[in-house]
Design an enzyme around this catalytic site. Structure first.
Site, PDB file in Angstrom:
ATOM      1  CG  HIS A   1     -72.949  79.783  29.140  1.00 46.21           C
ATOM      2  ND1 HIS A   1     -73.936  80.721  29.303  1.00 46.21           N
ATOM      3  CD2 HIS A   1     -73.012  79.403  27.840  1.00 46.21           C
ATOM      4  CE1 HIS A   1     -74.566  80.917  28.147  1.00 46.21           C
ATOM      5  NE2 HIS A   1     -74.028  80.120  27.244  1.00 46.21           N
TER       6      HIS A   1
ATOM      7  CG  ASP B   1     -75.302  77.053  25.501  1.00 46.98           C
ATOM      8  OD1 ASP B   1     -75.600  78.255  25.475  1.00 46.98           O
ATOM      9  OD2 ASP B   1     -74.138  76.638  25.327  1.00 46.98           O
TER      10      ASP B   1
ATOM     11  CG  ASP C   1     -72.597  82.063  24.491  1.00 53.76           C
ATOM     12  OD1 ASP C   1     -71.617  82.470  23.837  1.00 53.76           O
ATOM     13  OD2 ASP C   1     -73.096  80.937  24.334  1.00 53.76           O
TER      14      ASP C   1
ATOM     15  CG  ASP D   1     -70.105  76.845  26.865  1.00 56.95           C
ATOM     16  OD1 ASP D   1     -70.152  77.968  27.392  1.00 56.95           O
ATOM     17  OD2 ASP D   1     -70.200  76.671  25.626  1.00 56.95           O
TER      18      ASP D   1
ATOM     19  CG  HIS E   1     -77.323  82.398  23.640  1.00 53.35           C
ATOM     20  ND1 HIS E   1     -77.607  82.520  24.977  1.00 53.35           N
ATOM     21  CD2 HIS E   1     -76.294  81.526  23.547  1.00 53.35           C
ATOM     22  CE1 HIS E   1     -76.782  81.750  25.664  1.00 53.35           C
ATOM     23  NE2 HIS E   1     -75.973  81.137  24.823  1.00 53.35           N
TER      24      HIS E   1
END
Length: 1134
Positions: free
Chosen positions: A175, A177, A289, A426, A569
């Site tokens: 994941h 970001d 998420d 993450d 997000h």
């Protein structure tokens, strides 16, 4: 009369009627206003009697020497061509209020009864799971569930799988970001590029390996930096199913604060990139998420032709309930859907997190032992104190048995014998060692499990779509179809709590400055896209494409990607580190400036009467920007038009798809000014002082409001209430000014629709009385302050953990109030220490005059652990029910649940919230996403800003201390329900009125006033540009006209994407004397004749993101849309 300072402002108007009236009150034809009284409002009872209405209209139009040009299918297009006496000017009455004469043109609302049926609700069967009902019935007790703390003990018999083996798909994922603790670029450099580079080599080592990726923003940056050989390897991995790109959006967006325009735009940007570079079309959605889930996402994914999706962050009590009832997988259906066409299969992850300890089964202590990145000697370990062990010949039987027990327990929560086990977290898999540790150890476990037929299990690596495909196959249905026995669900998953009473409702407001900037950029992007597409089409048609800056397409692409990035997000949510927020802010501002350039270049081309004279000069643009921002965290400064002896010209741009009557506000350098329309007709204007504070005028800058036809420049009068404070007030001979030292009696402002009362003490709203009613309605406003808890858990960027009910805001000094009154607008400004509250009333017919324009300029930079709220009290009997929107796309009924803590009753409000009873509806429209609630009957409250000194333990590691001076903008609309109409819809649906939809659009897409640069004297060379031959039906919204990329990157192709949305609306709110023209057409639009001066060469309906044709291209251009539907078309404008 000396002409030295009598200067003409305004010449050119760009566009009228629809998508862009650059029109705005500059070319109103003058008619006899007296003929207005007997026409123009049609009681709803007559709506079906077309004959009646046409006769009324004919009579009215005869009186006004006007021509009926078309009367067809109850759609009336009126072209006014009157020679009547000049319009009356606004005049001041004895009782001290301004009267603007009625608009001389008839206005009509022509809505067919069929179009009203939709909001009344169909006869469709109710879904088994309606989230509103689920929340009302659940106890929300937090009982200790043992090893699965928020769940329960799961038992099974080893023989449960004798008939059908358990099929396990372990899905490795990382994941990433696009900005959170580090900036997008820093994450890319330090982690993401290494993950993707390792992926290429490690997946090629064994064809059984799989990997899942979601964020195209990172993938695209990496793609630009790798060689052809590596690109070919990636295409092979995608082609043979080892690598899946899930969802395929530019980011994994926030679902609470984001607007549907931006959600669609980032999905198109990602999908178009994937198709162009990898030749793939995503099949499954992956949202592990986002902090709560909106039903808008399943709708958009379904319309983009995805068949399945996964969600994770859902309230722990709902997860437990769904697990206990085997409802973790369901068909997610829109509340309005009567035929299941919006259904998409959805998998809800059952446990606390998407990390490895919470994905293999209910016991994190055991699952953590199978996260082989945590092997002893590494940088991270297992908090449960039992480390993983490498799998060997000697221990494989024991390790496999332990893991299989977790798989089997997890499997008992689902209806099928196919099991999904995500394996990641993450920024995982950033080193080759981690790839080896995970893939080699798991492969040994799989090989062992698969070699024991008596275990009845088959385990393997898989992608998300591998899992869904196997599930559909096992349940015997086509991909995306509803498996037998699986439930249908409608509703949403807000608000989210991950443990105890820790509700993630703070981020609905966190960093409101950037939530507001996001929507400013979005409005500019839409305007720029449409103008650019039209300018390019017209330039190509005239053979002038070589003169036009087609290269502006690169600026559009960059802006799309910036807006897309900010939907992430941790971006629009306000939950990133301060340095990352600055990085986002700089990107947003850079793109905003670029879009203003695109708009200026397109508007310049479109308003030129002689296109041959067009010359593109980036160094000396023909038009100036309407405003500028000194830096990314500054509020905009409006451009001042410097007046001299020669006239100045202004081009107005209306980005709406409806004709619009608005007051246009300009800043000029002299109070002595005359304004002419494009035809040379004088316009009446209201001139006011520009104030820098409660008592100080800005020297040599004046605010000019363009009004209706007429010859006068009318000054505003001002009263300043000092409440006993010793302050000097600046004066100007042009404006009457009265100072009231002490006095607390209430006062009112009024227009043609209402009288609005304010408290003489606080300067805040008290009540509204409609002109045709005796009784005033209480609409009482107050500011409040929330604190945070004294215990260890405090509010932060994510969480709202108040220390009880809000306390009244108590200012140090009483507020200074400034009341301005004039013919076209009047306003009250209340200056408090932490907030300047402005309430403005427009004295115009139509949308502008029917609601109150409000702004709160908030500055809480000296607060410590406090949040500022605005609460409205009314006498509406709302019965613990209120309504908030999802992403500006649909409205969700909410119940105030007393059993839940205060913070659980807050919800996101991207564009509106309302309360209602049998008589009235009060809607608060907002120009930026904020958190909202109704904690008592008749109340609405919104959190304006929050300043919090500590982290809330969700990984950010910072409080919220970088507050900015922020301007929150609203429109407050009070509507009356039509007598004898029941409140429509079931308990699960509700719709705004058409007036409410339009009010929302006026707020979010303000007109732009672009001054012609002083050195350019256009003379007669400018002409209004009207892009649409006729207005769209008023329930249609032109969401975008998006230039598509040609094969080479930098230029637009000959095709354009047209995205239309037909809005659902409630007819049960009174719609007489609205003062604007509105017709609906049962969902039918003739696109062929929509664009003035352009033919639609071919039209092809496609899936939402253009990846799938829904029909072959044809020259039939009549389309039909169901209410609420969004449709995309590929079209050639020629």
């Amino acid at each position: 009369m000396k002409l030295k300072k009598q200067v003409t402002v305004c010449g050119a108007a760009v566009f009228c009627v629809a998508v862009f009236s650059l029109y705005l009150m500059l070319d109103r034809v003058q008619h006899d206003p007296t003929g207005h009284q007997n026409g123009g409002n049609f009681p709803r009872s007559q709506i079906s009697v077309l004959q009646n209405r046409i006769e009324q209209l004919e009579q009215l139009l005869e009186e006004n020497h006007e021509i009926i040009s078309h009367i067809k299918d109850s759609v009336l297009e009126l072209t006014a061509n009157a020679e009547g006496p000049p319009a009356l000017l606004p005049y001041y009455t004895a009782n001290g209020s301004w009267v603007v004469p009625p608009d001389p043109r008839p206005s009509f609302l022509s809505i067919s009864p069929q179009d009203c049926q939709f909001a009344l609700g169909g006869q469709h069967q109710k879904p088994e799971l309606q989230m509103l009902t689920v929340s009302e019935e659940l106890p929300f007790d937090n009982v200790d569930g043992g090893v699965w703390k928020q769940g329960f003990d799961i038992s099974y018999s080893p023989h449960d799988w004798d008939a059908e083996a358990l099929q396990v798909f372990v899905v490795p994922h990382s994941h990433n970001d696009p900005g959170w603790i580090k900036t997008f670029d820093k994450y890319y450099t330090e982690q993401t590029q290494h993950i993707l580079n390792s992926m290429v080599s490690k997946l090629q080592e064994d064809p059984r390996r799989r990997f899942l990726w979601a964020e195209v923003s990172f993938f695209a940056k990496w793609w630009d930096n790798i060689n052809a050989q590596k690109r070919a390897a990636v295409r092979r991995l995608v082609g043979n199913g080892q690598l899946e790109i899930a969802t395929g959006g530019w980011v994994m967006p926030d679902e609470a604060n984001s607007h549907y325009f931006a959600l669609i735009d980032q999905l198109i940007e990602g999908h178009q990139w994937l198709e162009k570079n990898l030749g793939i079309t995503p099949r499954s959605g992956w949202a592990v998420d986002p902090f709560g889930h909106s039903p808008t996402m399943p709708y958009l994914l379904r319309r983009a032709n995805l068949t399945s999706m996964l969600i994770q962050r859902v309230h722990y009590a709902i997860k437990k309930h769904f697990a206990a009832t085997h409802n973790l997988e369901f068909m997610w259906r829109q509340t309005w859907d009567s035929d299941s066409s919006t259904d998409i299969f959805c998998h809800m992850m059952p446990f606390y997190s998407y990390d490895v300890p919470h994905t293999c089964g209910p016991d994190p202590k055991i699952c953590c032992q199978f996260d082989f990145k945590r092997l002893p000697g590494g940088r991270i370990n297992c908090p449960w104190k039992v480390p993983p062990r490498a799998v060997t010949e000697a221990n494989v039987a024991e390790r496999a048995a332990l893991l299989l027990d977790q798989y089997r327990k997890k499997s008992r929560l689902f209806r099928s014998n196919v099991l999904l086990v995500p394996l990641g977290d993450d920024f995982r898999y950033d080193k080759p060692q981690e790839w080896d540790a995970q893939f080699l150890n798991y492969q040994r476990l799989f090989d062992f499990l698969n070699s024991q037929p008596d275990l009845h299990v088959q385990a393997q690596f898989g992608t998300l779509s591998d899992y869904f495909d196997a599930l559909y196959k096992r349940t015997g249905v086509e991909p995306g179809a509803r498996p037998p026995g699986f439930p249908v669900l409608s509703g949403d998953f807000f608000s989210y709590a991950d443990r105890e009473d820790h509700y993630w409702t703070g981020y609905y407001t966190s960093r409101p400055f950037y939530k507001s900037l996001d929507r400013v950029l979005e409005a500019h992007l839409r305007g720029a896209e449409i103008l650019y597409s039209l300018a390019v089409a017209h330039a190509r048609r005239s053979g002038l494409a070589s003169q036009y800056p087609l290269s502006n397409f690169a600026l559009l692409t960059e802006a799309r990607r910036t807006l897309g990035l900010f939907q992430h997000h941790d971006a629009i949510t306000g939950t990133a580190k301060e340095a990352v927020v600055v990085d986002y802010g700089v990107r947003l501002l850079r793109s905003l400036v670029s879009l203003k350039q695109v708009i200026i270049h397109a508007a310049h081309y479109l308003v030129l009467a002689d296109k041959e004279t067009y010359h593109f000069d980036p160094e000396a643009p023909f038009l100036q920007m309407d405003d500028t921002r000194l830096n990314h965290d500054a509020l905009p400064e409006r451009t001042v038009i410097h007046l001299q002896s020669s006239p100045r010209y202004v081009v107005l741009f209306n980005p709406l798809d409806q004709e619009r009557l608005s007051v246009v506000s300009l800043l000029v350098s002299s109070p002595r000014v005359r304004v002419l329309s494009e035809e040379g007709q004088p316009l009446a204007v209201q001139i006011s002082a520009r104030w820098s504070s409660a008592t100080d005028m800005v020297p040599d800058v004046y605010q000019l409001q363009l009004g209706l036809d007429g010859h006068h420049t009318l000054p505003s009068s001002v009263r300043v209430y000092l409440h006993g404070r010793q302050l000097s007030v600046s004066r100007h001979e042009a404006f009457p000014l009265r100072i009231v030292d002490s006095g607390t009696s209430d006062f009112a402002l009024s227009n043609r629709y209402m009288q609005v009362w304010f408290s003489g003490l606080t300067g805040l709203l008290k009540s509204i009385r409609r002109v045709d009613e005796e009784q005033e309605q209480r609409v009482d406003m107050e500011f409040l302050v929330y604190g945070t808890r004294t215990s260890k858990d405090k509010s932060g960027a994510y969480l709202f953990l108040p220390d009880g009910e809000a306390q009244p805001y108590v200012p140090k000094d009483p507020p200074v109030l400034r009341v301005t009154e004039g013919p076209f607008f009047s306003e009250v400004v209340a200056y408090y220490e932490h907030v300047h509250q402005v309430v403005r009333l427009y004295n115009l017919p139509g949308v502008e005059g029917l609601s109150l324009d409000m702004a709160s300029l908030v500055d809480i930079r000296d607060y410590v652990n406090k949040e500022l709220a605005l609460r409205i009290h009314t006498d509406i009997d709302s019965q613990a029910t209120f309504f908030t929107d999802h992403n500006g796309f649909q409205v969700q009924p909410r119940r105030y649940l007393k059993k839940l803590p205060l913070q659980a009753n807050f919800y996101p409000m991207p564009v509106m919230a309302y309360i209602q009873d049998m008589q009235n509806r009060l809607t608060l429209h907002t120009a930026q996403a904020l958190g909202v609630s109704s904690l008592r009957d008749g109340q609405l409250e919104v959190i304006l800003d929050r300043r919090l000194m500590q982290d809330d333990n969700r990984g950010l590691g910072q409080g919220l201390k970088d507050n900015k001076r922020t301007c929150n903008r609203f429109r407050l609309l009070l509507e009356r329900r039509t007598p004898s109409r029941e409140v429509p819809g079931g308990p699960s649906t509700s719709y705004p009125s058409l007036l409410s939809h339009l009010t929302s659009m006026y707020l979010s897409a303000p007109e732009l006033a672009l001054p012609v640069a002083r050195r350019r004297l256009p003379g007669p060379g400018l002409r209004s540009f009207h892009p649409l031959a006729s207005s769209l039906p008023c329930d249609f919204h032109l969401l975008n006209l998006r230039a598509l990329q040609a094969q080479d990157d930098s230029s637009p192709s000959a095709e354009t994407a047209l995205i239309l949305h037909r809005k659902g609306f409630d007819c049960g709110l009174e719609a007489k004397n609205l003062g604007f023209n509105c017709t609906t057409s049962q969902g039918q639009v003739a696109l062929g004749s929509l664009f003035r001066g352009l033919d639609v060469g071919s039209l092809q309906p496609t899936s939402l993101t253009l990846l799938y044709p829904l029909a072959s291209p044809s020259n039939s251009t009549d389309i039909y849309l169901e209410p609420m539907e969004i449709a995309t078309f590929r079209l050639r404008l020629s």
